[in-house]
Design an enzyme around this catalytic site. Structure first.
Site, short mmCIF file in Angstrom:
data_model
loop_
_atom_site.label_atom_id
_atom_site.label_comp_id
_atom_site.label_asym_id
_atom_site.label_seq_id
_atom_site.Cartn_x
_atom_site.Cartn_y
_atom_site.Cartn_z
CB CYS A 50 -0.98 -0.43 1.01
SG CYS A 50 -2.12 0.92 0.80
CG HIS B 71 -3.72 -3.45 3.85
ND1 HIS B 71 -3.04 -2.75 4.00
CD2 HIS B 71 -4.02 -2.64 3.08
CE1 HIS B 71 -1.94 -1.71 4.05
NE2 HIS B 71 -3.30 -1.39 3.34
#
Length: 512
Positions: free
Chosen positions: A340, A434
């Site tokens: 991310c 994630h």
């Protein structure tokens, strides 16, 4: 059975989250329909829930874990207000899963009525649907400078008539003073709801502790419902990355002859650091959080995790010398992973007029991509595959998106529709997903490739490691600790009947 309970703490990280989860698991075992609740959480560790309308929303990861302990799918009402700190002075406000505003010390008083009303309404709804709602407080209920605007600790207890227990971490020292002081700093109406205490992380002879418990009851008029022992295996789904310490978990011995050393950069605004916990469940994989450039040089795999302040944390990497260490690691052909915000840092340029509002800033230049921040936040579950047919699942929470990339740059993953996700160039990998390493087959393949690139030819992945099973064992352990070490009969009465009448006032107390 019907009722509710507030689990408050003497400090942050006293054990509120795990005790709440343990009580939820214990009640579920008794056949009770139980749900967790935290009116307001301040954390950059969040999970994604997909609502009936198909839109994704965020709630605190601890509440997702507590929901699993209760045998429930996460519900945005379990954590109606989530504050995600982006700096020391401002936090993004996520209300029932949706980012709606930014809160600062200056405007909190104007936002608070809306946030409190939303939290109170969510709890009221849950109490009509479940037999018991176990509520978790935040920080300490004795933060007297914040009591007037409190709606997550004693403000919530007063509003919903919740009996309250206070948990303290004895491993930090001063637990008796903290418990006494917590009660003595509350006004009379708040004290009337504080029914007793739980001591957490005890190591030693319980007989030596007993006189202190007796004296605490004498000076407060309140019992201790139990003493939970120190448990080394309680490290998954930590609420706050600072609670991890340096090494995650207890690394099991390798199945082969080599260990694999993973260094995770502890960014100032680290977000969803729980991503690397799945790696730490593998035998022979040692995962440590660090801010030392020298430790990156010695690692087999370096991970740049998520960040709530990507551009600011990138500047910090440069200021501390960690950026140079990351580049040197990649230049040596050693594996590097960005997740991310960490993925975004690996690109050539970050165009950010949303989060930091600093415009275009250079990235680390290790992946040929450009990142542009979008005002619309991407919050969704993700399903797909890697390396052709390896299934992968995860979730996305980010403003940044890949706006440009070199033609032919291979993705790290693919969505279910075949669209590429992330990027890989040599030993440098990046993804916005994630939770991808909770997919066992993908985690094993990734670690096998990392070991090969790092020259750890003696490392072998275990074919039977299940992250889901490891998480379930943790939740069962929490339930076991509650059943074995708390006075569950007294706890049951407290949940059903509320705080006992006539609890004594402990002076001096705060003004009403």
């Amino acid at each position: 059975m019907s009722g509710g309970l507030l689990v408050a703490g003497t400090t942050s990280d006293a054990g509120k989250s795990v005790l709440t989860a343990g009580i939820c698991r214990w009640l579920r075992r008794q056949g009770v329909r139980v749900a967790p609740f935290k009116a307001q959480n301040m954390s950059n560790n969040s999970a994604v829930v997909v609502g009936p309308d198909g839109r994704g929303g965020e709630l605190g990861r601890a509440q997702a874990m507590q929901a699993a302990a209760a045998g429930l799918a996460p519900d945005l009402r379990f954590n109606p207000v989530l504050l995600k700190p982006g700096s020391d002075h401002a936090s993004q406000v996520v209300l029932l899963g949706e980012a709606v505003d930014t809160v600062t010390a200056g405007n909190f008083h104007t936002l608070r009525p809306r946030l409190a009303a939303t939290a109170y309404a969510a709890l009221a709804e849950l109490r009509t649907e479940y037999d018991v709602v176990v509520c978790e407080g935040a920080g300490s209920p004795a933060e007297i400078n914040l009591r007037a605007g409190d709606y997550v600790n004693m403000g919530l207890a007063r509003q919903a008539a919740l009996p309250t227990i206070v948990v303290g971490d004895i491993d930090r020292g001063g637990v008796f003073a903290s418990m006494f002081g917590t009660v003595a700093l509350l006004d009379a109406a708040d004290q009337a709801l504080v029914a007793g205490f739980v001591i957490n992380k005890f190591r030693g002879d319980l007989g030596l502790l007993r006189p202190g418990l007796d004296m605490l009851r004498q000076v407060t008029g309140r019992p201790t419902y139990g003493v939970l022992p120190w448990a080394l295996d309680l490290w998954l789904d930590a609420e706050d990355s600072l609670a991890y310490g340096r090494v995650l978990g207890r690394p099991a011995s390798p199945r082969g002859t080599d260990w694999l050393d993973v260094a995770v950069v502890r960014l100032p605004r680290i977000s969803n650091a729980t991503d690397v916990e799945a790696l730490a469940t593998e035998p022979g994989v040692r995962v440590r959080l660090t801010v030392e450039p020298a430790e990156l040089a010695a690692a087999d795999l370096v991970v740049l995790p998520g960040s709530k302040s990507t551009v600011a944390d990138l500047a910090w990497l440069r200021e501390t010398g960690l950026a140079d260490a990351v580049r040197a690691h990649a230049a040596a052909g050693r594996p590097l992973l960005g997740i991310c915000g960490g993925f975004q840092m690996l690109g050539r340029v970050i165009h950010d007029r949303v989060e930091s509002r600093r415009g275009s800033v250079p990235g680390l230049g290790l992946l040929p991509v450009e990142i542009t921040f979008d005002p619309r936040k991407t919050v969704r579950r993700a399903e797909g595959f890697a390396a052709g047919d390896v299934p992968v699942h995860g979730y996305e929470i980010h403003h940044g998106r890949v706006s440009a990339a070199d033609p032919g740059l291979p993705p790290l993953l693919r969505h279910a529709d075949g669209a590429g996700e992330g990027a890989r160039l040599g030993a440098v990998h990046g993804t916005h997903w994630h939770g991808a390493f909770e997919s066992d087959a993908f985690r094993r393949r990734f670690l096998t490739e990392v070991a090969e690139a790092a020259g750890r030819t003696g490392f072998k992945v275990a074919p039977d490691t299940s992250f889901a099973a490891a998480r379930e064992r943790t939740l069962d352990l929490l339930g076991d600790l509650v059943e074995e070490h708390l006075d569950t009969a007294a706890l049951w009465r407290l949940i059903e009947d509320g705080a006992p009448p006539g609890l004594p006032f402990v002076p001096p107390g705060a003004p009403g």
